[in-house]
Design an enzyme around this catalytic site. Structure first.
Site, short mmCIF file in Angstrom:
data_model
loop_
_atom_site.label_atom_id
_atom_site.label_comp_id
_atom_site.label_asym_id
_atom_site.label_seq_id
_atom_site.Cartn_x
_atom_site.Cartn_y
_atom_site.Cartn_z
N GLU A 66 0.91 -1.27 -0.06
CA GLU A 66 -0.07 0.11 0.13
C GLU A 66 0.91 1.30 -0.05
OE1 GLU A 66 -2.90 0.27 3.36
OE2 GLU A 66 -3.11 -1.57 3.23
N GLU A 84 -13.13 5.38 -0.13
CA GLU A 84 -13.90 4.36 1.06
C GLU A 84 -14.59 5.18 2.20
OE1 GLU A 84 -11.85 0.32 1.23
OE2 GLU A 84 -10.41 1.50 0.92
N LYS A 106 -14.56 4.05 5.78
CA LYS A 106 -13.34 4.03 6.56
C LYS A 106 -13.23 4.69 8.05
CE LYS A 106 -9.80 1.54 4.63
NZ LYS A 106 -8.72 1.45 4.88
N GLU A 130 -8.49 9.24 5.50
CA GLU A 130 -8.57 7.89 5.40
C GLU A 130 -9.55 7.68 4.44
OE1 GLU A 130 -6.40 5.78 6.76
OE2 GLU A 130 -5.79 6.53 8.49
#
Ligand SMILES: *[C@@H]1O[C@H](CO)[C@@H](O)[C@H](O)[C@H]1NC(C)=O
Length: 324
Positions: free
Chosen positions: A245, A296, A299, A305
């Protein structure tokens, strides 16, 4: 002459969101943009199936929650898990990596003792299927498993996880598999602004740092080499590093915007495609999985994030990243 083939640029397909396009649409977005490598955090059949028969190579997570039962079971347990969760949906030909646990060491103590036994059982199951040359097994770790990373030549692993980590390193060495780490220079930047400049975190050349006669121009190289030095210290000098990642958010935090995300990811991609490598391993491209395919929205944690998406949920790039 260097005839090395560029390492593939991968993208993480995180699905902690309630507004994502259906997996078949996501796979269309992936293929039309020429992306050849995808990391899936878990082998959910609905998201795995649409990859079947495409040219996309997959890195598939064995979820932390599944580790205790695979570790406690036999080769047959691991075989059955692989069969029903993965090979029932995609051909082994499409699997490049199995990522057994995500950020377990140091961060998820409950699962720590299950990682290595689960890896061994999965390895044995793949061995019986004659797939251990094709599919490499590892476990993705957070960068915080280094208790010191500066300067790179002084890097050491956190002593608390060393017994499990050295067993992992021995396995990786014996099976020619990579150490997998999640690396965010963004986190280093926002947490240490007095030491880390934005340009250094963004991989813009600028200031230089010299360590052991090697010249460092960015924080990404320093982090990768820190892992290499730390492995050498434990007696494992030849293990490759794969970044499972890395990325930069477009909103929700200090320096989080599309412009910086484009600079960061653009620099990471260019360096991989050109096999730039790091000062300690020049010319050996670092394989990366960019985080994240989409934002997302479910999250947890800091607002940023939720904002790592390279593509909008409509399939249009959030910024003009060139991936090949
Ligand atoms: C095992 O797989 C390799 C390719 O990875 C192949 O060359 C070999 O023939 C296979 N062996 C058997 C017994 O199927």
């Amino acid at each position: 002459m260097n005839f090395a083939i560029a390492v593939p640029i991968g993208i993480c397909y995180g699905r902690v969101a309630n507004n994502l396009p259906p997996p078949t649409t996501a796979v269309n977005i992936i293929t039309t943009n020429g992306i050849s490598s995808i990391r899936l955090f878990n082998p959910n059949p609905e998201s795995l199936q649409p990859f079947s028969g495409t040219r996309i190579q997959l890195a598939i997570g064995v979820p932390n929650e599944d580790l205790p039962s695979i570790a406690a079971g036999t080769t047959t347990t691991a075989h059955n898990w692989l069969q029903s969760n993965i090979f029932a949906h995609v051909s082994p030909d499409q699997i490049r990596y199995l990522i057994v646990g995500n950020e377990v060491f140091l961060k998820e103590p409950y699962y720590t003792s299950h990682v290595i036994p689960a890896i061994f059982n999965i390895y044995q199951a793949l061995h019986i299927l004659n797939l251990t040359d094709k599919i490499k097994i590892s476990s993705a770790q957070a960068a915080s498993i280094l208790s010191n990373s500066y300067p790179p030549s002084h890097a050491i692993f956190d002593p608390n996880i060393l017994p499990d980590l050295t067993r992992l390193l021995r396995f990786l060495h014996d099976t020619s598999s990579p150490l997998m780490v999640n690396v965010y220079t963004y986190f280093s930047y926002i947490n240490n602004q007095e030491y880390v400049t934005l340009d250094y975190a963004l991989l813009k050349s600028g200031s230089e740092m010299i360590d052991q006669n090697l010249v460092y121009e960015n924080l990404f190289d320093m982090t990768i080499d820190a892992f290499i030095y730390a492995m050498e210290r434990e007696g494992y000098g030849g293990i490759r590093v794969v970044v499972t990642e890395t990325g930069w958010p477009t909103a929700g935090g200090e320096a989080a915007n599309g412009e910086n995300a484009l600079v960061y990811n653009g620099n990471v991609v260019k360096r991989s495609l050109n096999n730039v490598g790091t000062p300690k391993r020049p010319g050996i491209g670092v394989e990366v999985f960019l985080f994240d395919l989409f934002d997302e929205n479910e999250k947890m944690g800091n607002e940023f994030e939720k904002h790592f998406g390279i593509f909008g949920i409509n399939g249009v790039k959030a910024y003009d990243l060139v991936l090949y």
